[in-house]
Every structure is written in C-alpha cells, then in structure tokens.
Design a protein around this motif. Structure first.
Motif, PDB file in Angstrom:
ATOM      1  N   ARG A  32       0.879  -1.097  -0.246  1.00 28.87           N
ATOM      2  CA  ARG A  32      -0.181  -0.067  -0.066  1.00 28.87           C
ATOM      3  C   ARG A  32       0.755   1.160   0.152  1.00 28.87           C
ATOM      4  O   ARG A  32       1.573   1.520   0.828  1.00 28.87           O
ATOM      5  CB  ARG A  32      -0.965   0.044   1.359  1.00 28.87           C
ATOM      6  N   PRO A  33       0.923   2.054  -0.998  1.00 29.14           N
ATOM      7  CA  PRO A  33       1.697   3.237  -1.026  1.00 29.14           C
ATOM      8  C   PRO A  33       1.366   4.214   0.280  1.00 29.14           C
ATOM      9  O   PRO A  33       0.107   4.539   0.758  1.00 29.14           O
ATOM     10  CB  PRO A  33       0.928   3.959  -2.271  1.00 29.14           C
ATOM     11  N   GLY A  34       2.767   4.662   0.739  1.00 29.65           N
ATOM     12  CA  GLY A  34       2.560   5.513   1.885  1.00 29.65           C
ATOM     13  C   GLY A  34       2.563   4.522   3.272  1.00 29.65           C
ATOM     14  O   GLY A  34       2.237   5.203   4.403  1.00 29.65           O
ATOM     15  N   THR A  35       2.835   3.309   3.221  1.00 27.54           N
ATOM     16  CA  THR A  35       2.907   2.567   4.230  1.00 27.54           C
ATOM     17  C   THR A  35       4.281   2.327   4.475  1.00 27.54           C
ATOM     18  O   THR A  35       5.338   2.428   3.672  1.00 27.54           O
ATOM     19  CB  THR A  35       1.931   1.263   4.481  1.00 27.54           C
ATOM     20  N   LYS A  36       4.895   1.551   5.533  1.00 28.54           N
ATOM     21  CA  LYS A  36       6.266   1.140   5.799  1.00 28.54           C
ATOM     22  C   LYS A  36       6.699   0.091   4.814  1.00 28.54           C
ATOM     23  O   LYS A  36       7.861   0.193   4.439  1.00 28.54           O
ATOM     24  CB  LYS A  36       6.280   0.439   7.277  1.00 28.54           C
ATOM     25  N   PHE A  37       5.791  -0.781   4.412  1.00 29.49           N
ATOM     26  CA  PHE A  37       6.094  -1.473   3.397  1.00 29.49           C
ATOM     27  C   PHE A  37       5.845  -1.464   1.921  1.00 29.49           C
ATOM     28  O   PHE A  37       5.418  -2.395   1.080  1.00 29.49           O
ATOM     29  CB  PHE A  37       5.570  -3.109   3.685  1.00 29.49           C
ATOM     30  N   GLY A  38       5.534  -0.118   1.630  1.00 31.88           N
ATOM     31  CA  GLY A  38       4.684   0.172   0.418  1.00 31.88           C
ATOM     32  C   GLY A  38       5.734   0.234  -0.723  1.00 31.88           C
ATOM     33  O   GLY A  38       5.053   0.246  -1.829  1.00 31.88           O
ATOM     34  N   ASP A  39       6.768  -0.013  -0.531  1.00 29.50           N
ATOM     35  CA  ASP A  39       7.727  -0.082  -1.515  1.00 29.50           C
ATOM     36  C   ASP A  39       8.160  -1.482  -2.085  1.00 29.50           C
ATOM     37  O   ASP A  39       9.131  -1.633  -2.811  1.00 29.50           O
ATOM     38  CB  ASP A  39       8.799   0.963  -1.422  1.00 29.50           C
ATOM     39  N   ARG A  40       7.622  -2.332  -1.321  1.00 28.29           N
ATOM     40  CA  ARG A  40       8.215  -3.935  -1.583  1.00 28.29           C
ATOM     41  C   ARG A  40       7.471  -4.389  -2.836  1.00 28.29           C
ATOM     42  O   ARG A  40       6.532  -4.029  -3.256  1.00 28.29           O
ATOM     43  CB  ARG A  40       7.735  -4.959  -0.192  1.00 28.29           C
ATOM     44  N   ASP A  41       8.573  -5.356  -3.510  1.00 25.69           N
ATOM     45  CA  ASP A  41       7.989  -5.875  -4.933  1.00 25.69           C
ATOM     46  C   ASP A  41       6.994  -6.990  -4.290  1.00 25.69           C
ATOM     47  O   ASP A  41       7.137  -7.581  -3.092  1.00 25.69           O
ATOM     48  CB  ASP A  41       8.827  -6.411  -5.804  1.00 25.69           C
ATOM     49  N   VAL A  42       6.083  -7.487  -5.324  1.00 26.36           N
ATOM     50  CA  VAL A  42       5.163  -8.633  -4.964  1.00 26.36           C
ATOM     51  C   VAL A  42       6.172  -9.741  -4.960  1.00 26.36           C
ATOM     52  O   VAL A  42       7.015  -9.825  -5.459  1.00 26.36           O
ATOM     53  CB  VAL A  42       3.995  -8.542  -5.969  1.00 26.36           C
ATOM     54  N   MET A  43       5.625 -10.836  -4.412  1.00 32.29           N
ATOM     55  CA  MET A  43       6.328 -12.082  -4.261  1.00 32.29           C
ATOM     56  C   MET A  43       6.159 -12.669  -5.851  1.00 32.29           C
ATOM     57  O   MET A  43       5.127 -12.664  -6.534  1.00 32.29           O
ATOM     58  CB  MET A  43       5.295 -13.112  -3.515  1.00 32.29           C
ATOM     59  N   ASP A  44       7.372 -13.484  -6.243  1.00 26.79           N
ATOM     60  CA  ASP A  44       7.275 -14.379  -7.082  1.00 26.79           C
ATOM     61  C   ASP A  44       6.153 -15.362  -7.093  1.00 26.79           C
ATOM     62  O   ASP A  44       6.098 -16.074  -5.977  1.00 26.79           O
ATOM     63  CB  ASP A  44       8.544 -15.042  -7.550  1.00 26.79           C
ATOM     64  N   PRO A  45       5.335 -15.535  -8.137  1.00 28.03           N
ATOM     65  CA  PRO A  45       4.214 -16.528  -7.968  1.00 28.03           C
ATOM     66  C   PRO A  45       4.433 -17.847  -7.519  1.00 28.03           C
ATOM     67  O   PRO A  45       3.821 -18.518  -6.606  1.00 28.03           O
ATOM     68  CB  PRO A  45       3.384 -16.453  -9.265  1.00 28.03           C
TER      69      PRO A  45
END
Length: 411
Positions: A227-240
C-alpha cells in the motif's frame, strides 16, 4: 495432528527454486489436503463493518494513523447493513461470512451494534458466522459466542522473531492472549498472517511452526499487497512460484488446518491462483477484501470446481462451523449454488436473477477516503514508502510530490 515434515525438511523445501521440484511439492500438499478434507471447501466472504482511523502502527496497513496514505473510512455499520451484505454473500455462494472492524477494540456502542448484526445474520441466513474485531477480553469473547459467532479471526501476522518490524504498538503476546480467550469461550480460531513483509525464509518456517503450536481451526494466508504510503509500501510483490511453494509448505506443517488464501492473491499469484488451490487450499476469501479489490465470486468458485472440489453449501451450513459439504469424490461438476439459491426463492430463477442486486462489499465504491491533516512519525522511526506507486483500485500512479495530501490514493 503433528506436522508432516520436520523443521529441517521445511527449511530445505523453503530453499528450492526449481519449477519441477515445486510442482512435486504441490502434488504432495494436494494429497495431504485430499486425505483430510476430500472435496470439501470452506468459502468465506467479508464485510468491512468499520474502517479507518486505527491508532496502531502495523506497517502493512493504510488504515494506520501512522501511514502516509488517505484513510479508508466509514463509521460502524448498522446491523441491518451488515445483514444486507451477508445476504449478498450467501447469494454469491459463500459458506461463511466474516464481520470485520478496524483497530484493536470497539466502543461499547459499536460492539453492541456488531452483536445485533451477528444475531440478524444467524437468524436470517444459512451462513456460518465469523468476526474479526481486534483484541478481545474473555467477557467479549463469550458475548460473541452467545450472539452466534462460531469462529473469530485474530492473526499473529508474522514470526515472533520478526514481529517487532511489523508492529510496535500491538504486542505479540497480546495476540496470543486474545486467542486463548477465544478458546476459553468455546470459539473456533482463525489465525494466520502475511507473507513477504521482509521476513526471511527461515522466519516463514518459524511462523508456520508457531501456528502449529497454536493449532487454529483456520489459517488465512495473505500475500503482501503493498500500500503506497505505508512502511512496506515499496516492496515488490512475491514471485508467484515462490508463493505457491510456501502455501504447500504451510499445508504440510499444518495438515489439519483449514487453509484460505486472502489478501494480495490476485496481485502476487495472477494466473497461478489455480495451482495455489492444489497446493493445499480449502477456500479463499471470495470477492473483495477490507480496502482492496479481489476477484468475482464466479472466478473464485471456478478455481476450485476445476479441481473437482465441491463449492456447494449444505442445509445445515449455518449450524455447523466446520466444512460439511464433501460428497466423497473428486470428479465431475459441482452444483450451480447461485442458481440453486435463487430457485428456492422463486419458481422463475431467470426473473429472480434480473431482480436480485447482489451487492458484495466493494471498497472501490463503498469506502470514502480522507486525507490526513497530520501524520505522526512511526514509533519505530521507519519511513513510509511507495508514494506514487499504482494500485489496482486506482489504476494509475500518483506522481511523487503531487498535491494529494500524503501520497495516498486520490479520490
């Protein structure tokens, strides 16, 4: 039942990356699922009964007062509104319905509204009843049980060793006390967490074995949807394929738990959602999530039907909290549960379909977003990240530095 694999084997499986090895692991998890549950499923739908303004600092959540994101906001629903959403969930084919509120506790007035909503759902629908309302005292746990709740959700979120990176204002030990209070009240427990918060593979194994010690009835698996603007907002999504691998590992560590895939499954898994079902799932959270979009109920049911799994409800669905829709075989077509539901109500299902407005919870239209006038520093000193990143709910990125309050989604 104890885990089907040791910690050592779980660590080894966590390191595999070869596609064929992951596929073999999926087959192993599928066999474990079928041996214990046959073709039964456990499909859930939720309503966000109260949203926004949370005082806690969970690093994944846009509802936190510490997040630089617009607050997804609405006041506590009236009991009749909760019932409206429950009826829509039932018409869409859900087996159970979860009433969710923000934060770690409700005012007495809001808790009383929730209890009345539970009573209406128990009286007016055939749905199994779940709730997710933060920390609970023994007295409130008993009140939920008496109102008709059968299962309560309360995640541990991550491994105990990584938990301080996720939240500093909500204690891990407090979560365990709430889970104990639920059991003491005679309620089933729904306890899981979120993968891809920055934890190591070893910490994922740690979390799975901690859940095995808790021994919840149901384990919801979420995959971080940044979620943009949260602590983890810049993480990439997981490899499926990485996500599928961990679903299978969790299934082997918790063979008797009901596994449900929840938030982030569309963004992280994409076309591999169907393979994730075979990795050991009993169900999904149908439709949308608290503040983000999911899939349509038709798409969700089809994920399971294509594996020969039974998505139909049974007449005693509301009275029996455990899955009870197995037919004893894994082949052939499953019933059209929506059509059956409508046929009961009218001799003309086609007319009923035209007349029925199935209005599931929709965060894109039913939440309003308020810009925060002031965002206090996070208690752990970490920055909020991901400003300007696109989300499925809004389609386009917000340019960094745009006059949108704090980098949250524009509405």
């Amino acid at each position: 039942m104890p885990p089907l694999i040791t910690r050592e084997e779980a660590h080894r499986l966590g390191e595999i990356e070869d596609r064929a090895e992951i596929e073999a692991l999926v087959e192993r998890a599928w066999r474990a699922r079928v041996e214990r549950f046959g073709d039964a499923t456990d499909m859930c739908s939720l309503v966000n009964a109260k949203s926004g303004g949370c005082a806690e600092d969970c690093g994944f959540c846009a509802q936190s007062r510490y997040a630089e994101a617009d607050t997804p906001l609405h006041a506590m629903m009236e009991p009749e509104q909760v019932l409206e959403h429950a009826r829509a969930a039932e018409a869409a084919g859900a087996h159970r319905f979860c009433m969710v509120t923000q934060g770690q506790g409700l005012s007495r007035r809001d808790f009383d509204k929730l209890l009345e909503g539970v009573r209406l759902v128990a009286r007016e629908t055939g749905l199994k009843r779940c709730a997710s309302v933060g920390h609970l005292s023994p007295a409130r746990a008993r009140a939920l049980k008496e109102a008709g709740v059968q299962r309560v959700h309360h995640n541990v979120e991550t491994a105990a060793s990584y938990y301080p990176e996720v939240s500093t204002t909500v204690r891990y030990e407090g979560r365990l006390r709430t889970i104990d209070a639920l059991r003491d009240a005679g309620l089933e427990t729904c306890v899981g967490g979120i993968l891809n918060l920055g934890e190591t593979r070893a910490q994922r194994v740690e979390m799975a074995f901690e859940l095995a010690a808790i021994d919840p009835t149901s384990v919801p698996i979420n995959l971080l949807n940044p979620r943009p603007g949260t602590k983890f907002g810049d993480r990439d999504v997981m490899d499926p394929w990485e996500a599928v691998k961990w679903i299978a590992i969790f299934r082997l560590i918790l063979p008797d738990a009901l596994f449900r895939l929840c938030g982030g499954r569309v963004e992280n898994l994409g076309e591999l959602q169907e393979i994730a079902v075979k990795a050991g799932l009993n169900g999904v959270m149908m439709g949308n999530f608290l503040t983000t979009l999911g899939s349509t109920p038709d798409e969700d049911r089809a994920l399971f039907e294509r594996h020969g799994l039974n998505v139909a409800r049974q007449p005693d669905n509301g009275s029996n909290p455990r899955p009870d829709n197995r037919s004893g075989w894994l082949a052939g077509e499953t019933p059209d549960v929506v059509g059956d539901h409508l046929a009961v109500a009218t001799a003309d299902p086609a007319e009923a379909i035209r007349a029925l407005d199935v209005r599931l919870w929709d965060p894109a239209t039913q939440l309003r977003f308020r810009r925060k006038a002031n965002v206090p520093p996070r208690p752990d000193g970490a920055p909020n990240r991901g400003r300007g990143r696109p989300t499925r709910e809004h389609g386009e990125a917000i340019p960094a530095g745009a006059d949108d309050g704090h980098g949250g989604p524009q509405r």
